[in-house]
Motif scaffolding. Structure first.
Motif, PDB file in Angstrom:
ATOM      1  N   ASN A  41       6.802  -3.949   8.280  1.00 47.63           N
ATOM      2  CA  ASN A  41       5.352  -3.787   8.079  1.00 47.63           C
ATOM      3  C   ASN A  41       4.597  -5.066   8.357  1.00 47.63           C
ATOM      4  OD1 ASN A  41       4.970  -1.027   7.299  1.00 47.63           O
ATOM      5  ND2 ASN A  41       6.099  -1.515   5.445  1.00 47.63           N
ATOM      6  N   GLY A  42       5.144  -6.193   7.918  1.00 53.64           N
ATOM      7  CA  GLY A  42       4.472  -7.478   8.144  1.00 53.64           C
ATOM      8  C   GLY A  42       4.240  -7.754   9.616  1.00 53.64           C
ATOM      9  N   PHE A  43       5.200  -7.383  10.441  1.00 51.44           N
ATOM     10  CA  PHE A  43       5.069  -7.559  11.888  1.00 51.44           C
ATOM     11  C   PHE A  43       3.981  -6.649  12.448  1.00 51.44           C
ATOM     12  CE2 PHE A  43       6.654  -6.510  16.262  1.00 51.44           C
ATOM     13  CZ  PHE A  43       6.354  -7.749  16.830  1.00 51.44           C
ATOM     14  N   LYS A  44       3.975  -5.382  12.005  1.00 54.45           N
ATOM     15  CA  LYS A  44       2.946  -4.450  12.464  1.00 54.45           C
ATOM     16  C   LYS A  44       1.553  -4.917  12.042  1.00 54.45           C
ATOM     17  CE  LYS A  44       5.934  -0.394  12.226  1.00 54.45           C
ATOM     18  NZ  LYS A  44       6.133   0.894  11.546  1.00 54.45           N
ATOM     19  N   VAL A  45       1.443  -5.397  10.807  1.00 57.40           N
ATOM     20  CA  VAL A  45       0.158  -5.913  10.322  1.00 57.40           C
ATOM     21  C   VAL A  45      -0.278  -7.103  11.161  1.00 57.40           C
ATOM     22  CG1 VAL A  45      -0.934  -7.110   8.372  1.00 57.40           C
ATOM     23  CG2 VAL A  45       0.382  -5.003   7.980  1.00 57.40           C
ATOM     24  N   TRP A  46       0.642  -7.997  11.470  1.00 54.92           N
ATOM     25  CA  TRP A  46       0.319  -9.169  12.287  1.00 54.92           C
ATOM     26  C   TRP A  46      -0.194  -8.739  13.665  1.00 54.92           C
ATOM     27  CZ3 TRP A  46       2.561 -11.056  16.847  1.00 54.92           C
ATOM     28  CH2 TRP A  46       2.098 -12.320  17.244  1.00 54.92           C
ATOM     29  N   ILE A  47       0.479  -7.756  14.270  1.00 55.65           N
ATOM     30  CA  ILE A  47       0.041  -7.249  15.586  1.00 55.65           C
ATOM     31  C   ILE A  47      -1.376  -6.685  15.480  1.00 55.65           C
ATOM     32  CG2 ILE A  47       0.415  -5.427  17.305  1.00 55.65           C
ATOM     33  CD1 ILE A  47       2.438  -7.598  17.653  1.00 55.65           C
ATOM     34  N   LEU A  48      -1.629  -5.847  14.465  1.00 57.42           N
ATOM     35  CA  LEU A  48      -2.970  -5.259  14.306  1.00 57.42           C
ATOM     36  C   LEU A  48      -4.026  -6.341  14.101  1.00 57.42           C
ATOM     37  CD1 LEU A  48      -2.165  -2.135  12.130  1.00 57.42           C
ATOM     38  CD2 LEU A  48      -3.003  -2.149  14.488  1.00 57.42           C
ATOM     39  N   ARG A  49      -3.727  -7.339  13.281  1.00 59.89           N
ATOM     40  CA  ARG A  49      -4.687  -8.441  13.073  1.00 59.89           C
ATOM     41  C   ARG A  49      -4.932  -9.201  14.370  1.00 59.89           C
ATOM     42  NH1 ARG A  49      -2.053 -10.368   7.434  1.00 59.89           N
ATOM     43  NH2 ARG A  49      -3.292  -9.042   6.044  1.00 59.89           N
ATOM     44  N   THR A  50      -3.880  -9.392  15.160  1.00 59.00           N
ATOM     45  CA  THR A  50      -4.021 -10.083  16.447  1.00 59.00           C
ATOM     46  C   THR A  50      -5.003  -9.336  17.356  1.00 59.00           C
ATOM     47  OG1 THR A  50      -1.780 -10.970  16.295  1.00 59.00           O
ATOM     48  CG2 THR A  50      -2.758 -10.865  18.496  1.00 59.00           C
ATOM     49  N   PHE A  51      -5.029  -8.013  17.244  1.00 54.27           N
ATOM     50  CA  PHE A  51      -5.941  -7.194  18.047  1.00 54.27           C
ATOM     51  C   PHE A  51      -7.270  -6.921  17.345  1.00 54.27           C
ATOM     52  CE2 PHE A  51      -2.181  -6.498  20.560  1.00 54.27           C
ATOM     53  CZ  PHE A  51      -2.684  -6.329  21.844  1.00 54.27           C
ATOM     54  N   SER A  53      -7.944  -6.056  13.875  1.00 59.47           N
ATOM     55  CA  SER A  53      -8.042  -5.302  12.617  1.00 59.47           C
ATOM     56  C   SER A  53      -8.203  -6.264  11.446  1.00 59.47           C
ATOM     57  CB  SER A  53      -6.775  -4.478  12.382  1.00 59.47           C
ATOM     58  OG  SER A  53      -6.614  -3.485  13.339  1.00 59.47           O
ATOM     59  N   LYS A  54      -8.885  -5.779  10.418  1.00 58.15           N
ATOM     60  CA  LYS A  54      -8.967  -6.503   9.154  1.00 58.15           C
ATOM     61  C   LYS A  54      -8.075  -5.743   8.182  1.00 58.15           C
ATOM     62  CE  LYS A  54     -13.657  -8.096  10.007  1.00 58.15           C
ATOM     63  NZ  LYS A  54     -14.017  -7.356  11.210  1.00 58.15           N
ATOM     64  N   ILE A  55      -7.032  -6.421   7.665  1.00 61.57           N
ATOM     65  CA  ILE A  55      -6.023  -5.735   6.868  1.00 61.57           C
ATOM     66  C   ILE A  55      -5.723  -6.526   5.608  1.00 61.57           C
ATOM     67  CG2 ILE A  55      -3.670  -4.819   6.856  1.00 61.57           C
ATOM     68  CD1 ILE A  55      -3.909  -4.374   9.797  1.00 61.57           C
ATOM     69  N   GLY A  56      -5.644  -5.796   4.474  1.00 66.63           N
ATOM     70  CA  GLY A  56      -5.353  -6.397   3.185  1.00 66.63           C
ATOM     71  C   GLY A  56      -3.861  -6.592   2.960  1.00 66.63           C
ATOM     72  N   LEU A  57      -3.488  -6.659   1.686  1.00 70.92           N
ATOM     73  CA  LEU A  57      -2.117  -6.947   1.286  1.00 70.92           C
ATOM     74  C   LEU A  57      -1.295  -5.673   1.116  1.00 70.92           C
ATOM     75  CD1 LEU A  57      -3.037  -9.550  -1.476  1.00 70.92           C
ATOM     76  CD2 LEU A  57      -2.324 -10.034   0.872  1.00 70.92           C
ATOM     77  N   LYS A  58       0.009  -5.801   1.331  1.00 70.04           N
ATOM     78  CA  LYS A  58       0.994  -4.745   1.042  1.00 70.04           C
ATOM     79  C   LYS A  58       0.675  -3.408   1.711  1.00 70.04           C
ATOM     80  CE  LYS A  58       3.193  -7.375  -2.001  1.00 70.04           C
ATOM     81  NZ  LYS A  58       4.561  -7.771  -1.973  1.00 70.04           N
ATOM     82  N   VAL A  59       0.269  -3.448   2.953  1.00 73.41           N
ATOM     83  CA  VAL A  59      -0.003  -2.241   3.729  1.00 73.41           C
ATOM     84  C   VAL A  59       1.321  -1.691   4.270  1.00 73.41           C
ATOM     85  CG1 VAL A  59      -1.101  -1.383   5.839  1.00 73.41           C
ATOM     86  CG2 VAL A  59      -2.350  -2.911   4.317  1.00 73.41           C
ATOM     87  N   VAL A  60       1.500  -0.383   4.188  1.00 73.85           N
ATOM     88  CA  VAL A  60       2.708   0.274   4.695  1.00 73.85           C
ATOM     89  C   VAL A  60       2.317   1.121   5.904  1.00 73.85           C
ATOM     90  CG1 VAL A  60       4.524   1.949   4.197  1.00 73.85           C
ATOM     91  CG2 VAL A  60       3.796   0.325   2.422  1.00 73.85           C
ATOM     92  N   ASP A  77      -6.084  -3.272   0.479  1.00 67.81           N
ATOM     93  CA  ASP A  77      -4.769  -3.552  -0.086  1.00 67.81           C
ATOM     94  C   ASP A  77      -4.041  -2.249  -0.422  1.00 67.81           C
ATOM     95  OD1 ASP A  77      -5.485  -6.255  -0.019  1.00 67.81           O
ATOM     96  OD2 ASP A  77      -6.189  -6.235  -2.097  1.00 67.81           O
ATOM     97  N   HIS A  78      -2.719  -2.267  -0.276  1.00 65.72           N
ATOM     98  CA  HIS A  78      -1.851  -1.152  -0.678  1.00 65.72           C
ATOM     99  C   HIS A  78      -2.243   0.174  -0.021  1.00 65.72           C
ATOM    100  CE1 HIS A  78      -0.042  -3.801  -3.659  1.00 65.72           C
ATOM    101  NE2 HIS A  78      -1.263  -4.177  -3.951  1.00 65.72           N
ATOM    102  N   TYR A  96     -10.487   1.726   2.154  1.00 69.62           N
ATOM    103  CA  TYR A  96     -10.412   0.789   1.034  1.00 69.62           C
ATOM    104  C   TYR A  96      -8.983   0.722   0.500  1.00 69.62           C
ATOM    105  CZ  TYR A  96     -15.573   0.575   0.813  1.00 69.62           C
ATOM    106  OH  TYR A  96     -16.914   0.379   1.072  1.00 69.62           O
ATOM    107  N   SER A  97      -8.800   0.238  -0.704  1.00 72.03           N
ATOM    108  CA  SER A  97      -7.472  -0.023  -1.266  1.00 72.03           C
ATOM    109  C   SER A  97      -6.870   1.192  -1.971  1.00 72.03           C
ATOM    110  CB  SER A  97      -7.560  -1.191  -2.246  1.00 72.03           C
ATOM    111  OG  SER A  97      -7.952  -2.364  -1.565  1.00 72.03           O
TER     112      SER A  97
END
Length: 184
Positions: A41-51, A53-60, A77-78, A96-97
């Protein structure tokens, strides 16, 4: 009067840079997101942020999640995105969270103006507030807000706002009962 698609104008991604960015996103998305490979998930979140996206914590983000334009996506978040969720976000989608978007759910911001001959694109944002659950195979259309802790039941379509703490189900969509939450 008849429909005339020859006069349709693509206003979603004009310009070389936007089309190039979208092409790169499609390549990355097909390798990382629309696959059975269980990338972290951390890798996917990093990719989305690179493109963008604004993403919170512990996203699945489960496998086979399809996101049209990551730069039009905000996740709190979550947030849980189940398998085969499709976010067709020509306009902004804000989640939202503590939100669960279950398997096969479809968030669709775009549509067409059927009464005009050139069939122009209409696109409106989607807002999903805290604690919402969008059940499997449900659809949310553009311009809709799912208010805090509402539930959109299995395979239902939300074409209007959902009130806080209510469960919506059946087709056509109707309010079923209040939602109560316990600490147990």
């Amino acid at each position: 009067m008849k429909t005339d698609f020859s006069t349709f104008r693509d206003e979603v991604s004009p310009g070389f840079f936007r089309k190039f960015r979208y092409l790169i996103w499609l390549l990355v998305s097909n390798i990382i997101f629309t696959t059975n490979i269980p990338y972290p998930n951390g890798f996917k979140v990093w990719i989305l942020r690179t493109f963008g996206s604004k993403i919170g914590l512990k996203v699945v983000i489960k496998p086979w999640v399809k996101i049209k334009f990551p730069w039009n996506l905000t996740l709190g978040d979550h947030v849980w995105l189940g398998e085969e969720v499709w976010i067709d976000n020509i306009s902004m989608v804000t989640i939202y969270s503590h939100v669960c978007v279950s398997q096969g759910a479809f968030l669709l911001t775009g549509n067409h103006h059927y009464a005009k001959s050139n069939f122009p694109l209409i696109s409106k944002p989607i807002l999903i507030e805290d604690g919402v659950w969008i059940c499997a195979k449900a659809i949310v259309t553009g311009g809709v807000t799912l208010k805090s802790h509402s539930v959109l039941s299995l395979a239902c379509i939300a074409t209007k706002d959902l009130e806080s703490y209510y469960i919506y189900g059946n087709c056509p969509l109707e309010k079923i009962k209040p939602r109560t939450i316990s600490t147990i």
